[in-house]
Design an enzyme around this catalytic site. Structure first.
Site, PDB file in Angstrom:
ATOM      1  N   PRO A  52       0.853  -1.058   0.095  1.00 37.91           N
ATOM      2  CA  PRO A  52      -0.068  -0.213   0.012  1.00 37.91           C
ATOM      3  C   PRO A  52       0.732   1.244   0.055  1.00 37.91           C
ATOM      4  CG  PRO A  52       0.253  -0.779   2.360  1.00 37.91           C
ATOM      5  CD  PRO A  52       1.094  -1.649   1.247  1.00 37.91           C
ATOM      6  N   ALA A 105      -4.742   4.817   4.034  1.00 46.32           N
ATOM      7  CA  ALA A 105      -4.027   3.982   3.239  1.00 46.32           C
ATOM      8  C   ALA A 105      -5.017   2.768   2.533  1.00 46.32           C
ATOM      9  CB  ALA A 105      -3.178   2.786   4.189  1.00 46.32           C
ATOM     10  N   ASN A 106      -4.772   2.122   1.745  1.00 41.96           N
ATOM     11  CA  ASN A 106      -5.227   0.984   0.973  1.00 41.96           C
ATOM     12  C   ASN A 106      -5.124  -0.210   1.705  1.00 41.96           C
ATOM     13  OD1 ASN A 106      -6.414   2.699  -0.893  1.00 41.96           O
ATOM     14  ND2 ASN A 106      -5.424   1.752  -2.686  1.00 41.96           N
ATOM     15  N   ARG A 107      -5.914  -1.178   1.766  1.00 40.62           N
ATOM     16  CA  ARG A 107      -5.604  -2.600   1.926  1.00 40.62           C
ATOM     17  C   ARG A 107      -4.774  -3.215   1.228  1.00 40.62           C
ATOM     18  NH1 ARG A 107      -9.344  -4.255   5.981  1.00 40.62           N
ATOM     19  NH2 ARG A 107     -11.299  -2.970   6.113  1.00 40.62           N
ATOM     20  N   VAL A 122      -1.943   1.882  -4.771  1.00 42.83           N
ATOM     21  CA  VAL A 122      -1.610   3.226  -4.194  1.00 42.83           C
ATOM     22  C   VAL A 122      -2.636   3.991  -3.912  1.00 42.83           C
ATOM     23  CG1 VAL A 122      -0.736   5.296  -5.299  1.00 42.83           C
ATOM     24  CG2 VAL A 122       0.375   3.137  -6.140  1.00 42.83           C
TER      25      VAL A 122
END
Ligand code: C5P
Length: 221
Positions: free
Chosen positions: A17, A29-31, A96
């Site tokens: 991420p 954040a992304n997973r 991202v």
């Protein structure tokens, strides 16, 4: 011994991420566990490639036989990727963050009684893949990923064009296939479709290592 098919080829891989700071102790954040991206970097190295991995914050180890650069934010990831050009191929597996906070606070934002939560102003992050896909130093082969919960194939086809990629590896992260130790995000298995100008190829569900091995073979081809 037979020569390795990717010997002498430089390949950039992004994984994990990105973390976009809100203040010194909080982030958006992304997973992403980094498992799929790291497995792809390792599989390409096994085929002899000179692999440069650019990884966001993950808890898994750097892959063997790969030079890894660690970054936090999308802006740092973009800078690291661009500094590794030119390359023969680039594989963008990182999840991202699409947005970052417009102004990350320099000090921890305090919770003040009666004031309610702060509002965050977000701005768009640069698209690293699209930047490389349309770069004058574009690698000969550019591969992107697409995690979608809806309209998987049409979204992947649109991304192919918009981002200037040769392949989009599409995975469905909706419902049961989605999140957690047995899901695509965080788990060890994946079910993907390879979307290119030639059409859509559906691969059966398999381990992330197996997806990586098959994808590395496709890249070598
Ligand atoms: O548009 P979307 O985020 O779904 O696109 C996913 C693909 O684009 C992935 O390959 C991801 O690594 C890449 N990407 C990127 N930079 C961004 C957003 C996505 O490289 N800012």
């Amino acid at each position: 011994e037979r020569p390795k098919p990717l010997a002498g080829r430089r390949i950039i891989v992004t994984s994990g991420p990105t973390h976009e700071p809100i203040d010194p102790v909080r982030y958006i954040a992304n997973r992403s566990s980094g498992k799929q991206g790291h497995a792809i970097a390792a599989a390409l190295a096994k085929l002899g490639a000179d692999v440069r991995l650019v990884s966001g914050p993950v808890t898994i180890a750097d892959p063997a036989c790969v030079i890894t650069t660690h970054v936090e934010t999308a802006a740092e990831m973009k800078g690291a990727v661009e500094s590794l050009l030119p390359a023969d191929a680039a594989v963008f597996v990182a999840a991202v963050a699409d947005w970052r906070t417009a102004n990350a606070a320099g000090e921890k934002i305090k919770k003040v009684a009666g004031e309610g939560p702060p509002s965050l102003q977000m701005i768009e992050n640069p698209d690293i893949l699209a930047g490389v896909g349309h770069n004058r130093q574009r690698p000969g082969l550019v591969v992107g990923f697409a995690a979608e919960t809806q309209d998987l194939i049409s979204n992947a086809e649109a991304k192919l064009k918009k981002k200037g990629a040769d392949f989009i590896v599409a995975n469905d992260v909706s419902h049961e296939s989605g999140i957690g130790p047995s899901g695509v995000m965080g788990g060890d298995r994946n079910k993907v479709r390879i979307v290119s100008k030639a059409g859509v190829e559906e691969w059966p569900e398999m381990g992330k290592d197996e997806v990586a091995t098959r994808l590395a073979a496709l890249i070598a081809e």
